[in-house]
Design an enzyme around this catalytic site. Sequence first.
Site, PDB file in Angstrom:
ATOM      1  N   LYS A 158       3.451 -15.289   2.399  1.00  0.00           N
ATOM      2  CA  LYS A 158       3.363 -16.026   1.131  1.00  0.00           C
ATOM      3  C   LYS A 158       4.793 -16.325   0.702  1.00  0.00           C
ATOM      4  O   LYS A 158       5.246 -15.964  -0.388  1.00  0.00           O
ATOM      5  CB  LYS A 158       2.597 -15.153   0.117  1.00  0.00           C
ATOM      6  N   ASP A 179      -3.070 -17.989   1.726  1.00  0.00           N
ATOM      7  CA  ASP A 179      -4.238 -18.654   1.125  1.00  0.00           C
ATOM      8  C   ASP A 179      -4.763 -19.740   2.059  1.00  0.00           C
ATOM      9  O   ASP A 179      -5.981 -19.891   2.252  1.00  0.00           O
ATOM     10  CB  ASP A 179      -3.899 -19.207  -0.268  1.00  0.00           C
ATOM     11  N   TYR A 186       0.824  -1.216   0.000  1.00  0.00           N
ATOM     12  CA  TYR A 186       0.000   0.000   0.000  1.00  0.00           C
ATOM     13  C   TYR A 186       0.858   1.267   0.000  1.00  0.00           C
ATOM     14  O   TYR A 186       0.386   2.342  -0.343  1.00  0.00           O
ATOM     15  CB  TYR A 186      -0.933   0.031   1.215  1.00  0.00           C
ATOM     16  N   ASP A 193      -5.332  -6.787   6.110  1.00  0.00           N
ATOM     17  CA  ASP A 193      -6.536  -6.062   5.710  1.00  0.00           C
ATOM     18  C   ASP A 193      -7.644  -7.067   5.388  1.00  0.00           C
ATOM     19  O   ASP A 193      -8.785  -6.973   5.858  1.00  0.00           O
ATOM     20  CB  ASP A 193      -6.181  -5.225   4.459  1.00  0.00           C
ATOM     21  N   ASP A 232     -10.904  -8.530   8.185  1.00  0.00           N
ATOM     22  CA  ASP A 232     -12.325  -8.395   7.838  1.00  0.00           C
ATOM     23  C   ASP A 232     -13.006  -9.757   7.794  1.00  0.00           C
ATOM     24  O   ASP A 232     -14.142  -9.914   8.242  1.00  0.00           O
ATOM     25  CB  ASP A 232     -12.487  -7.699   6.478  1.00  0.00           C
TER      26      ASP A 232
END
Length: 355
Positions: free
Chosen positions: A190, A222, A135, A246, A250
């Site tokens: 990852k 994943d 980001y 992020d 959620d």
Amino acid sequence: MKIAVLPGDGIGKEIIVEAQRVLLALDLGIAMEEAPVGGTAYEACGEPLPKSTLDLCKSADAILFGAVGDPRFDAIPRDKRPEQAILGLRKELGLFANLRPATVFPELADASSLRPEVVAGLDILILRELTGDIYFGQPRGIHKVESGPFAGHREGFDTMRYSEPEVRRIAQVGFEAARKRGRKLCSVDKANVLETSQLWREVVTQMGKDYPDVELSHMYVDNAAMQLVRNPKQFDVIVTGNMFGDILSDEASMLTGSIGMLPSASMDERGKGLYEPIHGSAPDIAGKGVANPLATILSVAMMLRYSLDRLAAADRVEAAVKKVLATGLRTPDIFQPGTRKVGTREMGEAVIAAL
Ligand code: NAD
């Protein structure tokens, strides 16, 4: 100790009062100083985050935040919008660690979209790095491809990056948080594909040697997304980067099904934090006295645990909330047939009585 109290807009004012009353009932000698933020501050002095409010936050040991956002200010310039106050506070105070617990009280397990037995009693903490990663990484942009099969077409690109000190400081928050909970830390990355993740995993593994009392594991993102819905109770604390966090935070909050119940914290390097419910200012129910104050009251518990080091008091607040739910009191957002509907004030009073 002194805390800054920023009620903000909409239901922020109603729920913060109940949280303040809980803190007073604990009688810990903590001073509270209130300041305007968000639309309320913009209305009073033309800025969503006035300098006086920021100065108060800088001088306080912790910040208790309600919510900001007011549809009356939807049309004003972006930099004056109430929500800018949160971004300003994060930046000015160096709040790089976002702690989001996902807790399902057994009495509310029916509110989840998953089967009650999968989520009942769930108590996990997702720790997300807030200031780095793809980001914020440079270079980034959109340009025209010069060669290869897509030459002449536009291409968007971003840079995922983490430096060792950035990984170290978020991992440290993770290890310390795990120590205050179930002593299990799962680092999500990852590393099978990304160099950034390889370095992340190396640094976290190295740090694990300093925390022999914390059981450290690693998981690819994943798989973590899948495990969170398959068997979320296997986790205690999850630590991860900005983008993976992020998405996973959620996902985890939705396991609980009740937005009015979830607290959060954003912390700096010295353990100072801003504590707030994950929900917004809920303009649709503001002023009606029906908002659920429990997410904010549970934010007080987090503040006591992570910034003020009052672990016993934090446990007491959480136990009081549990007790109130067990007696069947419910604000409308968590109401089910067979329980008793109450408003914001009555819920706050019940928690104080349970304390
Ligand atoms: P919201 O979280 O305010 O509300 C979503 C829904 O959940 C609404 O139906 C609301 O009534 C309900 N709800 C939320 N909190 C509740 C509570 N404590 N008790 C009972 N019901 C509750 O999200 P939104 O409607 O998308 O946003 C409203 C405003 O809040 C916007 O201006 C938005 O930008 C802002 N916002 C602020 C924050 C923050 O301050 N950190 C976070 C999210 C949204």
